[in-house]
Design an enzyme around this catalytic site. Structure first.
Site, mmCIF file in Angstrom:
data_model
loop_
_atom_site.group_PDB
_atom_site.id
_atom_site.type_symbol
_atom_site.label_atom_id
_atom_site.label_comp_id
_atom_site.label_asym_id
_atom_site.label_seq_id
_atom_site.Cartn_x
_atom_site.Cartn_y
_atom_site.Cartn_z
ATOM 1 C CG ASP A 285 -2.344 -1.594 0.515
ATOM 2 O OD1 ASP A 285 -1.756 -1.013 -0.574
ATOM 3 O OD2 ASP A 285 -2.364 -2.682 0.880
ATOM 4 C CG ASP B 12 -3.013 -5.049 -4.374
ATOM 5 O OD1 ASP B 12 -3.817 -5.358 -5.212
ATOM 6 O OD2 ASP B 12 -1.810 -4.583 -4.715
#
Length: 488
Positions: free
Chosen positions: A43, A45
């Site tokens: 991912d 963030d």
């Protein structure tokens, strides 16, 4: 007896104090060898990019102003500023009752952690509202932590939710202080919409892009991890819900303008967790200028940027299936749950709060308190058979002291809600889900730098309640004395 134990606890502490936990450890829920991992997914963030506390203040302030300017909420709300460290991740919010609380792995509310506005709700009132402290399954949050389809609880699982929880408490607090009648469900929806607008309208993205140095942290460590994996011939991919321009500027800052050379596939605006379940959305290629192309995608090419799509098409185009894939994310539901349950990928949870909590657990105050708390618990378990008045008086004193110490251990972590991982002695609901959906977990990706890529992670074997602890207590591999990879 009580005084005897107090006087002799100092002899116990030196033994326990040797077992300090290294905050840079990778912890295993399920045995996993990096030797088997060929493909690493991430991912963006709070996985590749870590943010400073300034970002939470920014999100809170913008959402608060949206409520005032667009939803016509009272101007007096501007008096409220973001309160760092007031809330923790993993809390549940009862949408209909406007209550924020911590719930354990068995669906029991931790009394003393229920807040309406910025003030705790008395325990008797909580027990009256819920007819006890247990939350029935049918009103708990749904599989992804959402309040939908009759579920009245919302669980806040990602780090971006900290300003949302704080704003909910502040708005509730203002309305109660000023005796303003309001509908809790509508308030929740308005706050949720305002927080969503901060992201959807790109306000947050533009602010971070304009000042990466202020908002992005630990870029060098992320860069080092990616270089290490690339040097060892590992394939890498990125699946994020964030837009390309935001990711591109951030990765330029963290890694450099050649960051795309490290990744075999890059997917933006993926719309997780829908990405993992919806078979209908096709991939679209995005140009460097952000233009969306409508040509059908037959191959996922290195150096290109793709938008949306779905995991089933991703698996078909790449062939990356099963336990040779390890995916890292910070959101236990949106990032990890479907991958481990439906597709057999290995999963790694990024839990930044770990570092702070481990440092607290390593303090002499915490060790001393927990040692005495465990001693008291053992005494109560053994001595409760004595029913004479004198014994019962002492036992009641121990019960009272134990309760005081339980409150003290909660407050050490967070005065309002305690530890992210425990409700007194029980695991939290957050921990239960973490244990189920993450093979390994760690404070940040940088923890990978301490291990060889042939390393096997072994979960700690702790006795079940019906098992006798006849073997020496084992610690999670490397937790106390990490066999960190030695520099060449």
């Amino acid at each position: 007896c009580n005084m005897y134990l107090r006087n002799n606890i100092k002899y116990l502490i030196p033994v326990i104090s040797k077992n300090f936990v290294n905050p840079d450890t990778i912890f295993a829920n399920n045995q996993m060898s990096l030797q088997d991992i060929e493909i690493y997914g991430f991912d963006y963030d709070y996985t590749l990019a870590f943010y400073s506390s300034h970002l939470h203040t920014l999100i809170f302030n913008i959402a608060r102003d949206i409520l005032i300017n667009e939803h016509r909420y009272p101007e007096g709300l501007r008096e409220y500023d973001y309160i760092p460290n007031f809330v923790i991740r993993g809390l549940h919010y009862d949408v209909q009752k406007a209550l924020l609380m911590k719930i354990d792995a068995f669906h029991y509310i931790q009394l003393g952690t229920v807040y309406r506005g910025l003030n705790p709700v008395p325990e008797k009132e909580v027990i009256a509202m819920y007819e006890g402290s247990h939350v029935p399954l049918e009103i708990m949050s749904d599989f992804y932590g959402k309040s939908s389809h009759g579920h009245t609880m919302k669980q806040f699982m990602d780090i971006f939710s900290l300003p949302e929880m704080t704003l909910l408490l502040c708005v509730n607090d203002y309305f109660m202080k000023h005796n303003i009648d309001y509908e809790p469900v509508h308030l929740y929806k308005d706050v949720k919409e305002a927080i969503g607008d901060v992201h959807v309208r790109g306000i947050m993205y533009r602010a971070v892009e304009a000042d990466n140095e202020k908002y992005i942290c630990y870029g060098e460590q992320t860069h080092a991890v990616l270089r290490k994996l690339s040097k060892n011939g590992k394939k890498m991919f990125l699946i994020t819900n964030s837009p390309f321009d935001f990711v591109n500027r951030g990765m330029n800052y963290i890694v450099g303008k050649d960051w795309r050379d490290l990744f075999d596939v890059v997917i933006v605006q993926a719309d997780k967790p829908g990405f993992f379940n919806d078979r209908r959305k096709p991939f679209r290629r995005v140009t460097d200028k952000g233009v969306l192309l409508w040509d059908r995608i037959h191959h996922l090419e290195k150096g290109q940027i793709y938008k949306q799509g779905n995991l089933y098409e991703f698996l078909r185009l790449t062939g990356w299936r099963g336990s040779k894939v390890l995916y890292f994310g910070d959101h236990i539901y949106s990032d990890l749950a479907d991958l481990t349950l439906k597709h057999g990928w290995r999963t790694g949870a990024i839990i930044p709060e770990l570092r702070k909590e481990i440092k607290i657990m390593n303090t002499e105050e915490y060790v001393h308190t927990m040692t005495w708390l465990q001693a008291l618990t053992g005494l109560l378990e053994q001595m409760q058979v004595h029913q004479d008045p004198a014994s019962q008086t002492v036992i009641q004193q121990w019960i009272n002291e134990r309760e005081e110490m339980r409150l003290r251990t909660k407050d050490i972590f967070n005065a309002q809600f305690g530890s992210l991982f425990r409700t007194y002695h029980n695991p939290t609901y957050f921990t239960r889900r973490l244990s189920r959906f993450a093979d390994i977990y760690m404070a940040s990706l940088s923890c990978l730098l301490n291990y060889d890529l042939q390393h096997t992670f072994y979960p700690r074997r702790t006795p079940l309640q019906h098992e006798s602890p006849i073997w020496p207590e084992q610690t999670s591999t490397g937790a106390m004395n990490i066999p960190f990879r030695k520099s060449a």
